[in-house]
Design a protein around this motif. Structure first.
Motif, PDB file in Angstrom:
ATOM      1  N   PRO A   1       0.690  -1.223   0.155  1.00  0.00           N
ATOM      2  CA  PRO A   1      -0.093   0.024  -0.189  1.00  0.00           C
ATOM      3  C   PRO A   1       0.780   1.274  -0.058  1.00  0.00           C
ATOM      4  O   PRO A   1       0.593   2.456  -0.399  1.00  0.00           O
ATOM      5  CB  PRO A   1      -0.766  -0.040   1.420  1.00  0.00           C
ATOM      6  N   SER A   2       2.249   1.168   0.409  1.00  0.00           N
ATOM      7  CA  SER A   2       3.113   2.351   0.418  1.00  0.00           C
ATOM      8  C   SER A   2       3.632   2.711  -0.850  1.00  0.00           C
ATOM      9  O   SER A   2       4.502   3.296  -0.769  1.00  0.00           O
ATOM     10  CB  SER A   2       3.994   2.234   1.546  1.00  0.00           C
ATOM     11  N   ALA A   3       3.265   1.847  -1.881  1.00  0.00           N
ATOM     12  CA  ALA A   3       3.795   1.913  -3.297  1.00  0.00           C
ATOM     13  C   ALA A   3       5.337   1.124  -3.203  1.00  0.00           C
ATOM     14  O   ALA A   3       5.725   1.214  -4.360  1.00  0.00           O
ATOM     15  CB  ALA A   3       4.009   3.137  -3.881  1.00  0.00           C
ATOM     16  N   GLU A   4       5.913   0.543  -2.315  1.00  0.00           N
ATOM     17  CA  GLU A   4       7.028  -0.019  -2.304  1.00  0.00           C
ATOM     18  C   GLU A   4       6.828  -1.385  -2.885  1.00  0.00           C
ATOM     19  O   GLU A   4       5.593  -1.954  -2.571  1.00  0.00           O
ATOM     20  CB  GLU A   4       7.628  -0.039  -0.928  1.00  0.00           C
ATOM     21  N   SER A   5       8.137  -1.974  -3.511  1.00  0.00           N
ATOM     22  CA  SER A   5       7.803  -3.537  -3.910  1.00  0.00           C
ATOM     23  C   SER A   5       8.607  -4.296  -2.802  1.00  0.00           C
ATOM     24  O   SER A   5       9.496  -3.917  -2.301  1.00  0.00           O
ATOM     25  CB  SER A   5       8.592  -3.601  -5.285  1.00  0.00           C
ATOM     26  N   GLU A   6       7.893  -5.501  -2.793  1.00  0.00           N
ATOM     27  CA  GLU A   6       8.703  -6.590  -1.882  1.00  0.00           C
ATOM     28  C   GLU A   6       8.607  -7.797  -2.807  1.00  0.00           C
ATOM     29  O   GLU A   6       7.645  -8.060  -3.557  1.00  0.00           O
ATOM     30  CB  GLU A   6       7.961  -6.699  -0.779  1.00  0.00           C
ATOM     31  N   VAL A   7       9.850  -8.414  -2.593  1.00  0.00           N
ATOM     32  CA  VAL A   7      10.039  -9.973  -3.167  1.00  0.00           C
ATOM     33  C   VAL A   7       9.893 -10.970  -2.443  1.00  0.00           C
ATOM     34  O   VAL A   7      10.744 -11.040  -1.315  1.00  0.00           O
ATOM     35  CB  VAL A   7      11.296  -9.995  -3.969  1.00  0.00           C
ATOM     36  N   LEU A   8       9.090 -12.000  -2.547  1.00  0.00           N
ATOM     37  CA  LEU A   8       9.074 -13.323  -1.748  1.00  0.00           C
ATOM     38  C   LEU A   8       9.744 -14.330  -2.744  1.00  0.00           C
ATOM     39  O   LEU A   8       9.478 -14.422  -4.013  1.00  0.00           O
ATOM     40  CB  LEU A   8       7.737 -13.739  -1.401  1.00  0.00           C
ATOM     41  N   LEU A   9      10.489 -15.304  -1.864  1.00  0.00           N
ATOM     42  CA  LEU A   9      11.285 -16.501  -2.594  1.00  0.00           C
ATOM     43  C   LEU A   9      10.406 -17.802  -2.058  1.00  0.00           C
ATOM     44  O   LEU A   9      10.510 -17.939  -0.581  1.00  0.00           O
ATOM     45  CB  LEU A   9      12.709 -16.418  -2.329  1.00  0.00           C
ATOM     46  N   THR A  10      10.046 -18.471  -2.715  1.00  0.00           N
ATOM     47  CA  THR A  10       9.340 -19.749  -2.043  1.00  0.00           C
ATOM     48  C   THR A  10       9.878 -21.167  -3.233  1.00  0.00           C
ATOM     49  O   THR A  10      10.192 -20.720  -4.316  1.00  0.00           O
ATOM     50  CB  THR A  10       8.051 -19.777  -2.078  1.00  0.00           C
ATOM     51  N   ASP A  11       9.877 -22.054  -2.643  1.00  0.00           N
ATOM     52  CA  ASP A  11      10.197 -23.416  -3.370  1.00  0.00           C
ATOM     53  C   ASP A  11       8.604 -24.050  -3.916  1.00  0.00           C
ATOM     54  O   ASP A  11       8.635 -25.205  -4.662  1.00  0.00           O
ATOM     55  CB  ASP A  11      10.612 -24.517  -2.576  1.00  0.00           C
ATOM     56  N   LEU A  12       7.652 -23.423  -3.501  1.00  0.00           N
ATOM     57  CA  LEU A  12       6.203 -23.843  -4.096  1.00  0.00           C
ATOM     58  C   LEU A  12       6.058 -23.368  -5.283  1.00  0.00           C
ATOM     59  O   LEU A  12       5.612 -22.109  -5.492  1.00  0.00           O
ATOM     60  CB  LEU A  12       5.107 -23.298  -2.950  1.00  0.00           C
ATOM     61  N   CYS A  13       6.381 -24.167  -6.415  1.00  0.00           N
ATOM     62  CA  CYS A  13       6.534 -23.386  -7.762  1.00  0.00           C
ATOM     63  C   CYS A  13       5.106 -23.916  -8.425  1.00  0.00           C
ATOM     64  O   CYS A  13       4.820 -23.306  -9.466  1.00  0.00           O
ATOM     65  CB  CYS A  13       7.533 -24.049  -8.429  1.00  0.00           C
TER      66      CYS A  13
END
Length: 434
Positions: free
Chosen positions: A268-280
């Motif tokens: 909501p703050s317009a920032e980007s975040e990246v998540l890493l997962t092995d659930l492909c």
């Protein structure tokens, strides 16, 4: 109720005393401070002075004329191993899972248990023994003693599962070396940026666990994805090219590369975040699901807030290494037991809200619930004159009193307080608003 009866049986069992006393000769003579009474006194004594705590305990048991001295208690607690509270926590968690699964109320995300792990620094008394056992920290004004507590936490069911207390360090090694034994195949570990590490990712895949990790921008493997317009991408993540990592991969039998999925979200703050997962599998695990999954990590942040500010784990009742471990793992057990009772009370509050349809949502006031549990823990686990069912019913009522009210989507910006105002708040105001 079954959890309470099992805990009572465990505390009073001769086998428990034999397993968790320091020496075979401990608690073999008839004393007022039996193994069970000493254990209960350790559990709730960190908030009051030792003699006042003993006076209250023996008054509740109807044994006021036989109240022992604080010196006698100090000697008795040296005979109890801190591992007892680790076992009581494990027993409570195991029973909770079994009962909740049978009732169909156990939370699972797409069939997985969601676990979090995070660490917090704890301030300790400054003694020679604690300096040797934990860590001495420095700032421009003084030296002080600290430890790192790392808790493995069930994000969906609000339970502290296990913990590790040791010298100040990063959270990765405590998770891998101590807490990993309390995870299960197919668990999903939802972790913050401190855990964005190849060893954790590879170890999870090798052992049949899964990860969802928030990635820092400095994590080289995701920089290109972060700067691109893509929002969902599968990549091959190689082990970092360093001698230490190569040795670690070889020694641990870890794969040299792992297949992971990168997910980008705009906050909501317009920032980007990246998540890493092995659930492909994008069909079974849609992109949008991971936003709410990672959001459940906030539950562990509020858990640490309760652990340090409401449960007051840093109000240590002794200055020995044993006393510190007893207090830490004792509070962990009490917080887990409190969470079990709170879930039943929360269900009742939610049902009441569905009937009344208020604008705000009622939540159990954890400051009220924890103090209620402390006040009733002797009747709950020790006093044979009181039926456990009556105490459980009484606690269920107390847990629903003075609930906090939450308005959906509400966000209040609070101005930062000066240090002096923070002290005043915690000393005078907090007790009124809790």
């Amino acid at each position: 109720m079954a959890i309470v009866l099992h805990l009572r049986d465990t505390l009073h069992a001769a086998s428990t005393c034999e397993s968790y006393r320091q020496k075979p000769t401990d608690f073999t003579r008839e004393r007022q401070l039996t193994f069970a009474r000493t254990t209960l006194q350790i559990l709730r004594n960190h908030k009051v002075s030792q003699q006042n705590g003993l006076n209250k305990l023996f008054r509740e048991l109807g044994l006021s004329p036989a109240t022992p001295t604080a010196s006698a208690y100090c000697q008795a607690r040296q005979k109890v191993r801190a591992e007892l509270f680790v076992e009581l926590t494990h027993q409570t968690v195991t029973d909770f899972y079994a009962l909740s699964a049978a009732e169909g109320s156990l939370y699972r995300w797409l069939g997985h248990r969601l676990l979090g792990a995070d660490g917090t620094k704890l301030n300790l008394p400054d003694t020679r023994a604690l300096r040797q056992a934990f860590s001495v920290q420095h700032n421009q004004h003084e030296e002080y003693v600290q430890a790192t507590g790392v808790v493995l936490y069930d994000l969906g069911n609000d339970l502290g599962l296990a913990a590790r207390l040791g010298p100040v360090s990063g959270e990765k090694q405590p998770l891998l070396q101590t807490l990993w034994a309390h995870t299960q195949p197919d668990d999903v570990l939802v972790l913050d940026r401190n855990f964005a590490d190849y060893e954790i990712i590879a170890h999870a895949l090798k052992s049949g666990r899964h990860v969802v990790i928030r990635c820092p921008y400095q994590f080289k493997a995701v920089k290109a994805f972060w700067d691109s317009k893509a929002t969902d991408q599968i990549i091959e993540l190689p082990a970092p090219d360093s001698a230490a990592i190569r040795t670690l991969v070889a020694a641990g039998g870890l794969p040299p590369t792992v297949t992971v999925r990168l997910l980008k979200f705009t906050l909501p703050s317009a920032e980007s975040e990246v998540l890493l997962t092995d659930l492909c599998d994008a069909v079974r695990y849609p992109h949008a699901e991971f936003y709410s999954v990672y959001g459940k990590r906030w539950g562990q942040e509020t858990y640490y807030d309760r652990f340090k500010n409401i449960f007051e784990v840093e109000r240590w009742s002794g200055q020995s290494v044993l006393a510190i471990h007893q207090d830490f793992f004792g509070v962990l057990f009490l917080s887990t037991l409190e969470s079990v009772f709170a879930q039943s009370a929360q269900h009742s509050l939610s049902v009441r809200d569905q009937i009344r349809q208020p604008e705000t949502r009622a939540q159990v006031n954890r400051a009220v619930s924890y103090v209620a549990l402390l006040d009733q823990v002797v009747a709950l686990l020790l006093d044979s004159r009181i039926a456990p069912a009556d105490t459980v019913t009484h606690l269920h009522r107390l847990f629903q009193m003075s609930p906090t009210r939450v308005r959906a989507g509400r966000h209040v910006t609070r101005p930062p307080l000066k240090y002096s105002r923070q002290i005043r708040y915690h000393r005078y105001r907090k007790r009124l608003t809790a």
